[in-house]
Design an enzyme around this catalytic site. Structure first.
Site, PDB file in Angstrom:
ATOM      1  N   LEU A 125      -0.047   1.353   4.186  1.00 30.30           N
ATOM      2  CA  LEU A 125      -1.175   2.167   3.731  1.00 30.30           C
ATOM      3  C   LEU A 125      -0.958   2.554   2.273  1.00 30.30           C
ATOM      4  O   LEU A 125      -0.018   3.283   1.957  1.00 30.30           O
ATOM      5  CB  LEU A 125      -1.304   3.421   4.593  1.00 30.30           C
ATOM      6  CG  LEU A 125      -2.427   4.382   4.191  1.00 30.30           C
ATOM      7  CD1 LEU A 125      -3.786   3.783   4.531  1.00 30.30           C
ATOM      8  CD2 LEU A 125      -2.260   5.731   4.880  1.00 30.30           C
ATOM      9  N   HIS A 229       8.007  11.704   1.323  1.00 36.08           N
ATOM     10  CA  HIS A 229       7.762  11.705  -0.115  1.00 36.08           C
ATOM     11  C   HIS A 229       6.482  12.483  -0.396  1.00 36.08           C
ATOM     12  O   HIS A 229       5.542  12.470   0.402  1.00 36.08           O
ATOM     13  CB  HIS A 229       7.623  10.256  -0.592  1.00 36.08           C
ATOM     14  CG  HIS A 229       7.624  10.079  -2.067  1.00 36.08           C
ATOM     15  ND1 HIS A 229       6.509  10.337  -2.851  1.00 36.08           N
ATOM     16  CD2 HIS A 229       8.597   9.670  -2.935  1.00 36.08           C
ATOM     17  CE1 HIS A 229       6.788  10.081  -4.108  1.00 36.08           C
ATOM     18  NE2 HIS A 229       8.042   9.685  -4.196  1.00 36.08           N
TER      19      HIS A 229
END
Length: 351
Positions: A125, A229
Protein backbone atom coordinates in the site's frame (compact mmCIF):
# COMPACT_ATOMS: atom_id res chain seq x y z
CA UNK A 1 -12.33 11.14 -10.67
CA UNK A 2 -10.08 8.66 -8.86
CA UNK A 3 -10.53 5.02 -9.83
CA UNK A 4 -9.12 1.68 -8.70
CA UNK A 5 -8.28 -0.83 -11.42
CA UNK A 6 -6.06 -3.92 -11.93
CA UNK A 7 -2.41 -3.34 -12.74
CA UNK A 8 -1.30 -3.67 -16.37
CA UNK A 9 2.07 -4.00 -18.06
CA UNK A 10 1.82 -0.36 -19.12
CA UNK A 11 1.94 0.69 -15.45
CA UNK A 12 5.52 -0.47 -14.90
CA UNK A 13 7.24 2.89 -15.32
CA UNK A 14 4.69 4.69 -13.15
CA UNK A 15 5.19 2.12 -10.40
CA UNK A 16 8.97 2.41 -10.63
CA UNK A 17 8.52 6.15 -10.15
CA UNK A 18 6.40 5.50 -7.05
CA UNK A 19 9.05 3.08 -5.75
CA UNK A 20 11.59 5.94 -5.60
CA UNK A 21 9.34 7.70 -3.05
CA UNK A 22 8.70 4.85 -0.59
CA UNK A 23 11.89 4.98 1.51
CA UNK A 24 13.63 2.23 3.49
CA UNK A 25 11.37 -0.34 5.14
CA UNK A 26 8.86 -0.64 2.30
CA UNK A 27 9.94 -4.05 1.04
CA UNK A 28 7.04 -4.95 -1.23
CA UNK A 29 7.69 -2.24 -3.85
CA UNK A 30 11.44 -2.37 -4.50
CA UNK A 31 12.95 -0.02 -7.05
CA UNK A 32 13.95 -2.96 -9.23
CA UNK A 33 12.58 -3.10 -12.77
CA UNK A 34 13.05 -6.83 -13.38
CA UNK A 35 11.46 -7.73 -10.05
CA UNK A 36 8.52 -5.42 -10.61
CA UNK A 37 7.95 -6.67 -14.16
CA UNK A 38 7.93 -10.27 -12.90
CA UNK A 39 5.41 -9.39 -10.22
CA UNK A 40 3.12 -7.66 -12.71
CA UNK A 41 3.23 -10.79 -14.89
CA UNK A 42 2.35 -12.93 -11.85
CA UNK A 43 -0.63 -10.70 -11.12
CA UNK A 44 -1.83 -10.90 -14.72
CA UNK A 45 -1.45 -14.69 -14.65
CA UNK A 46 -3.65 -14.72 -11.54
CA UNK A 47 -6.44 -12.77 -13.22
CA UNK A 48 -6.16 -15.00 -16.29
CA UNK A 49 -6.37 -18.17 -14.18
CA UNK A 50 -2.87 -19.37 -15.05
CA UNK A 51 -1.11 -19.03 -11.66
CA UNK A 52 -0.94 -21.84 -9.06
CA UNK A 53 -2.23 -20.87 -5.63
CA UNK A 54 1.23 -20.21 -4.18
CA UNK A 55 1.88 -17.61 -6.91
CA UNK A 56 -1.52 -15.92 -6.89
CA UNK A 57 -1.78 -12.26 -6.03
CA UNK A 58 -3.54 -9.05 -7.01
CA UNK A 59 -2.17 -5.56 -7.58
CA UNK A 60 -4.43 -2.54 -7.96
CA UNK A 61 -3.46 0.96 -9.02
CA UNK A 62 -5.15 4.25 -8.18
CA UNK A 63 -5.53 6.31 -11.34
CA UNK A 64 -6.70 9.85 -11.97
CA UNK A 65 -9.27 9.26 -14.71
CA UNK A 66 -8.69 12.71 -16.21
CA UNK A 67 -4.89 12.83 -16.32
CA UNK A 68 -4.46 9.01 -16.52
CA UNK A 69 -1.68 9.37 -13.95
CA UNK A 70 -1.09 6.38 -11.65
CA UNK A 71 -0.62 7.75 -8.13
CA UNK A 72 -1.02 4.77 -5.81
CA UNK A 73 -0.73 1.01 -5.50
CA UNK A 74 -2.19 -1.65 -3.22
CA UNK A 75 -2.09 -5.42 -3.27
CA UNK A 76 -3.28 -8.72 -1.87
CA UNK A 77 -1.33 -11.97 -1.81
CA UNK A 78 -3.61 -15.02 -1.83
CA UNK A 79 -1.60 -17.51 0.24
CA UNK A 80 1.77 -16.65 1.80
CA UNK A 81 4.56 -18.99 2.82
CA UNK A 82 3.65 -21.97 0.62
CA UNK A 83 6.90 -22.12 -1.36
CA UNK A 84 9.34 -20.45 1.04
CA UNK A 85 8.94 -19.92 4.81
CA UNK A 86 7.09 -16.85 6.03
CA UNK A 87 8.95 -15.54 9.07
CA UNK A 88 7.92 -13.27 11.88
CA UNK A 89 8.46 -13.03 15.62
CA UNK A 90 5.76 -14.06 18.05
CA UNK A 91 5.97 -11.93 21.18
CA UNK A 92 5.47 -14.35 24.04
CA UNK A 93 6.38 -14.96 27.66
CA UNK A 94 8.73 -17.31 29.46
CA UNK A 95 8.39 -17.77 33.21
CA UNK A 96 11.39 -18.38 35.48
CA UNK A 97 10.35 -19.51 38.93
CA UNK A 98 11.87 -21.02 42.07
CA UNK A 99 9.83 -21.63 45.22
CA UNK A 100 13.00 -22.21 47.20
CA UNK A 101 14.38 -18.77 46.29
CA UNK A 102 10.94 -17.14 46.23
CA UNK A 103 11.52 -15.99 42.64
CA UNK A 104 8.86 -15.66 39.98
CA UNK A 105 9.79 -13.71 36.84
CA UNK A 106 7.90 -13.27 33.60
CA UNK A 107 10.21 -12.53 30.68
CA UNK A 108 8.88 -11.14 27.36
CA UNK A 109 10.41 -13.23 24.60
CA UNK A 110 10.63 -13.34 20.81
CA UNK A 111 9.95 -16.69 19.13
CA UNK A 112 10.71 -17.19 15.42
CA UNK A 113 7.41 -18.20 13.85
CA UNK A 114 5.81 -19.47 10.64
CA UNK A 115 2.31 -19.28 12.11
CA UNK A 116 0.82 -17.23 9.26
CA UNK A 117 1.59 -19.76 6.53
CA UNK A 118 -1.32 -20.01 4.11
CA UNK A 119 -2.95 -16.73 5.16
CA UNK A 120 -3.88 -14.06 2.63
CA UNK A 121 -1.96 -10.79 3.00
CA UNK A 122 -2.83 -7.16 2.41
CA UNK A 123 0.38 -5.60 1.10
CA UNK A 124 2.11 -2.97 -1.04
CA UNK A 125 0.00 0.00 0.00
CA UNK A 126 1.57 3.26 -1.13
CA UNK A 127 0.06 6.58 -2.16
CA UNK A 128 1.96 9.45 -3.76
CA UNK A 129 2.37 12.15 -1.08
CA UNK A 130 0.79 14.73 -3.40
CA UNK A 131 -2.44 12.72 -3.44
CA UNK A 132 -2.81 12.07 0.28
CA UNK A 133 -6.11 13.93 0.43
CA UNK A 134 -9.79 13.63 -0.52
CA UNK A 135 -10.09 10.12 0.99
CA UNK A 136 -7.73 8.69 -1.65
CA UNK A 137 -5.93 6.63 0.99
CA UNK A 138 -9.21 5.10 2.14
CA UNK A 139 -10.17 4.23 -1.43
CA UNK A 140 -6.76 2.70 -2.13
CA UNK A 141 -6.76 0.54 1.01
CA UNK A 142 -10.41 -0.43 1.39
CA UNK A 143 -11.13 -1.21 -2.26
CA UNK A 144 -9.11 -4.40 -1.76
CA UNK A 145 -11.57 -5.48 0.90
CA UNK A 146 -14.52 -4.75 -1.38
CA UNK A 147 -12.84 -6.90 -4.04
CA UNK A 148 -12.36 -9.68 -1.48
CA UNK A 149 -16.01 -9.37 -0.49
CA UNK A 150 -17.04 -9.78 -4.13
CA UNK A 151 -14.73 -12.75 -4.75
CA UNK A 152 -14.43 -14.36 -1.31
CA UNK A 153 -13.76 -17.85 -2.68
CA UNK A 154 -10.39 -16.71 -4.03
CA UNK A 155 -8.89 -15.85 -0.63
CA UNK A 156 -7.95 -17.58 2.63
CA UNK A 157 -10.18 -17.53 5.69
CA UNK A 158 -7.58 -15.47 7.57
CA UNK A 159 -5.85 -12.27 6.53
CA UNK A 160 -2.77 -10.37 7.73
CA UNK A 161 -1.10 -7.06 7.01
CA UNK A 162 2.52 -6.37 7.94
CA UNK A 163 3.02 -2.77 9.01
CA UNK A 164 6.25 -0.89 8.34
CA UNK A 165 8.24 -0.50 11.56
CA UNK A 166 10.14 2.45 12.98
CA UNK A 167 13.26 3.73 11.22
CA UNK A 168 14.85 7.17 11.10
CA UNK A 169 15.33 9.54 8.18
CA UNK A 170 18.57 7.74 7.28
CA UNK A 171 16.86 4.34 7.18
CA UNK A 172 18.31 3.09 10.48
CA UNK A 173 16.14 0.75 12.54
CA UNK A 174 16.69 0.64 16.34
CA UNK A 175 15.37 -2.92 16.45
CA UNK A 176 17.70 -4.06 13.68
CA UNK A 177 20.72 -2.42 15.29
CA UNK A 178 19.98 -4.13 18.61
CA UNK A 179 19.15 -7.59 17.28
CA UNK A 180 19.37 -8.31 13.56
CA UNK A 181 22.82 -6.84 12.98
CA UNK A 182 24.37 -9.35 15.41
CA UNK A 183 23.28 -12.24 13.19
CA UNK A 184 23.45 -10.77 9.68
CA UNK A 185 26.34 -8.26 9.79
CA UNK A 186 24.72 -6.09 7.11
CA UNK A 187 22.88 -2.77 7.21
CA UNK A 188 19.12 -2.71 7.68
CA UNK A 189 18.64 -1.06 4.28
CA UNK A 190 20.52 -3.92 2.57
CA UNK A 191 18.54 -6.63 4.40
CA UNK A 192 15.36 -4.73 3.60
CA UNK A 193 16.26 -4.56 -0.09
CA UNK A 194 17.19 -8.25 -0.30
CA UNK A 195 13.86 -9.36 1.14
CA UNK A 196 12.08 -6.96 -1.20
CA UNK A 197 13.58 -8.59 -4.29
CA UNK A 198 12.84 -12.09 -3.01
CA UNK A 199 16.21 -13.18 -1.66
CA UNK A 200 15.01 -14.48 1.70
CA UNK A 201 17.01 -17.67 2.11
CA UNK A 202 19.56 -15.90 4.33
CA UNK A 203 16.85 -15.43 6.98
CA UNK A 204 16.50 -19.18 7.48
CA UNK A 205 20.24 -19.70 7.26
CA UNK A 206 21.31 -17.07 9.79
CA UNK A 207 18.40 -16.37 12.16
CA UNK A 208 18.63 -18.19 15.51
CA UNK A 209 15.87 -20.73 16.15
CA UNK A 210 15.86 -20.38 19.94
CA UNK A 211 13.79 -17.77 21.84
CA UNK A 212 15.36 -14.34 22.42
CA UNK A 213 14.77 -12.27 25.55
CA UNK A 214 13.36 -8.80 24.95
CA UNK A 215 15.11 -7.49 28.07
CA UNK A 216 18.47 -8.04 26.39
CA UNK A 217 17.63 -5.45 23.73
CA UNK A 218 18.44 -1.77 24.01
CA UNK A 219 15.80 0.57 25.40
CA UNK A 220 15.47 2.13 21.95
CA UNK A 221 14.76 -1.28 20.39
CA UNK A 222 12.25 -2.27 23.07
CA UNK A 223 10.40 1.00 22.59
CA UNK A 224 9.66 0.34 18.90
CA UNK A 225 8.32 -3.22 19.20
CA UNK A 226 4.89 -3.32 17.49
CA UNK A 227 5.14 0.41 16.66
CA UNK A 228 4.80 1.74 13.12
CA UNK A 229 6.70 4.28 11.06
CA UNK A 230 5.10 7.72 11.26
CA UNK A 231 4.15 7.55 7.58
CA UNK A 232 2.41 4.22 8.18
CA UNK A 233 0.21 5.36 11.06
CA UNK A 234 -2.71 6.39 8.78
CA UNK A 235 -2.63 2.98 7.06
CA UNK A 236 -2.69 1.23 10.44
CA UNK A 237 -5.67 3.28 11.59
CA UNK A 238 -7.57 2.44 8.41
CA UNK A 239 -7.02 -1.30 8.83
CA UNK A 240 -7.90 -1.22 12.51
CA UNK A 241 -11.12 0.64 11.70
CA UNK A 242 -12.01 -2.30 9.45
CA UNK A 243 -11.49 -4.88 12.19
CA UNK A 244 -7.84 -5.89 11.92
CA UNK A 245 -5.90 -6.20 15.17
CA UNK A 246 -2.37 -6.69 16.48
CA UNK A 247 -2.20 -10.20 17.95
CA UNK A 248 1.41 -10.38 19.12
CA UNK A 249 3.39 -10.86 15.89
CA UNK A 250 6.09 -8.49 14.62
CA UNK A 251 8.45 -8.19 11.67
CA UNK A 252 11.83 -9.83 12.29
CA UNK A 253 13.76 -6.86 10.88
CA UNK A 254 12.11 -3.64 12.10
CA UNK A 255 9.59 -4.98 14.68
CA UNK A 256 6.61 -3.47 12.88
CA UNK A 257 3.31 -5.04 13.99
CA UNK A 258 1.36 -7.61 12.00
CA UNK A 259 -2.39 -6.95 11.99
CA UNK A 260 -4.76 -9.85 11.39
CA UNK A 261 -8.42 -10.82 11.13
CA UNK A 262 -10.77 -13.42 9.75
CA UNK A 263 -11.64 -12.25 6.24
CA UNK A 264 -15.37 -12.64 6.91
CA UNK A 265 -15.09 -10.36 9.96
CA UNK A 266 -13.81 -7.33 8.05
CA UNK A 267 -16.36 -4.53 8.33
CA UNK A 268 -16.58 -3.98 4.58
CA UNK A 269 -17.04 -7.69 3.94
CA UNK A 270 -19.84 -7.80 6.54
CA UNK A 271 -21.59 -4.63 5.40
CA UNK A 272 -21.22 -4.73 1.63
CA UNK A 273 -24.32 -5.48 -0.47
CA UNK A 274 -25.31 -5.52 -4.12
CA UNK A 275 -27.56 -2.90 -5.71
CA UNK A 276 -29.01 -2.33 -9.17
CA UNK A 277 -27.60 0.60 -11.11
CA UNK A 278 -29.80 3.57 -11.94
CA UNK A 279 -28.03 6.13 -14.16
CA UNK A 280 -29.16 9.74 -13.82
CA UNK A 281 -27.83 13.07 -15.05
CA UNK A 282 -28.95 14.79 -11.84
CA UNK A 283 -29.20 13.66 -8.25
CA UNK A 284 -28.64 15.08 -4.80
CA UNK A 285 -25.52 13.85 -3.01
CA UNK A 286 -25.95 12.31 0.42
CA UNK A 287 -23.83 12.82 3.54
CA UNK A 288 -22.59 9.21 3.55
CA UNK A 289 -19.61 8.32 1.37
CA UNK A 290 -19.92 4.96 -0.36
CA UNK A 291 -17.32 2.58 -1.77
CA UNK A 292 -18.66 1.28 -5.07
CA UNK A 293 -17.23 -1.54 -7.18
CA UNK A 294 -18.37 -3.51 -10.20
CA UNK A 295 -18.66 -7.31 -10.27
CA UNK A 296 -16.27 -7.81 -13.20
CA UNK A 297 -13.36 -9.97 -12.01
CA UNK A 298 -11.07 -9.37 -14.97
CA UNK A 299 -11.94 -5.67 -15.39
CA UNK A 300 -12.53 -4.65 -11.81
CA UNK A 301 -13.17 -0.98 -11.03
CA UNK A 302 -13.95 0.82 -7.78
CA UNK A 303 -14.68 4.45 -6.90
CA UNK A 304 -16.07 6.45 -3.99
CA UNK A 305 -18.97 8.88 -4.05
CA UNK A 306 -21.91 10.31 -2.13
CA UNK A 307 -24.52 8.36 -4.05
CA UNK A 308 -28.24 8.09 -3.33
CA UNK A 309 -28.76 4.45 -2.39
CA UNK A 310 -32.02 2.70 -1.56
CA UNK A 311 -32.66 -0.87 -0.44
CA UNK A 312 -32.59 -1.97 -4.08
CA UNK A 313 -30.91 0.68 -6.24
CA UNK A 314 -27.94 3.03 -6.37
CA UNK A 315 -27.86 6.15 -8.52
CA UNK A 316 -24.74 6.82 -10.61
CA UNK A 317 -23.85 9.68 -12.91
CA UNK A 318 -23.12 8.77 -16.55
CA UNK A 319 -19.41 9.44 -15.91
CA UNK A 320 -19.36 7.12 -12.92
CA UNK A 321 -21.20 4.41 -14.81
CA UNK A 322 -18.71 4.70 -17.66
CA UNK A 323 -15.75 4.43 -15.30
CA UNK A 324 -17.28 1.35 -13.65
CA UNK A 325 -18.30 -0.06 -17.06
CA UNK A 326 -21.90 -0.70 -15.96
CA UNK A 327 -25.31 0.03 -17.45
CA UNK A 328 -28.82 0.54 -16.10
CA UNK A 329 -29.98 -2.55 -14.24
CA UNK A 330 -26.49 -4.02 -13.72
CA UNK A 331 -25.57 -5.18 -10.24
CA UNK A 332 -22.70 -3.56 -8.37
CA UNK A 333 -21.38 -3.97 -4.83
CA UNK A 334 -21.50 -1.09 -2.35
CA UNK A 335 -20.38 -0.51 1.23
CA UNK A 336 -20.10 2.53 3.51
CA UNK A 337 -16.58 3.88 3.17
CA UNK A 338 -16.48 4.52 6.92
CA UNK A 339 -17.76 2.77 10.00
CA UNK A 340 -20.63 4.66 11.67
CA UNK A 341 -18.39 6.23 14.33
CA UNK A 342 -15.94 7.49 11.70
CA UNK A 343 -18.82 8.88 9.66
CA UNK A 344 -20.06 10.88 12.64
CA UNK A 345 -16.57 12.33 13.10
CA UNK A 346 -16.44 13.19 9.38
CA UNK A 347 -19.74 15.05 9.59
CA UNK A 348 -18.69 16.99 12.70
CA UNK A 349 -15.56 18.19 10.90
CA UNK A 350 -17.61 19.57 8.00
CA UNK A 351 -20.39 21.21 10.00
Amino acid sequence: MMVIRPVTRDDKQALLKLATKTGVGFTSLPNNEARLAARIERMIDTWEGKAPIHDQGYLFVLEDSESKEVVGISGVEVAIGLTEPWYDFRVGTLVHASKELNVYTQMPTLFLSNDHTGYSELCTLFLDPDYRKNKNGHLLSKSRMLFMSTFEDKFADKLIAEMRGVSDENGNSPFWESLGRHFFSIDFSEADYLTGIGQKAFIAELMPKHPMYVDFLTEEAKAVIAEVHENTLPARKILESEGMRYEGYIDIFDAGPTLEAYTKDLRIVRESETRKVLISETYRETHSTLLVGNLDYRNYRAIIGRQPCTATEITLSPAQAEILNVANGDLIRVAPLFAKEEHRQELSQTE
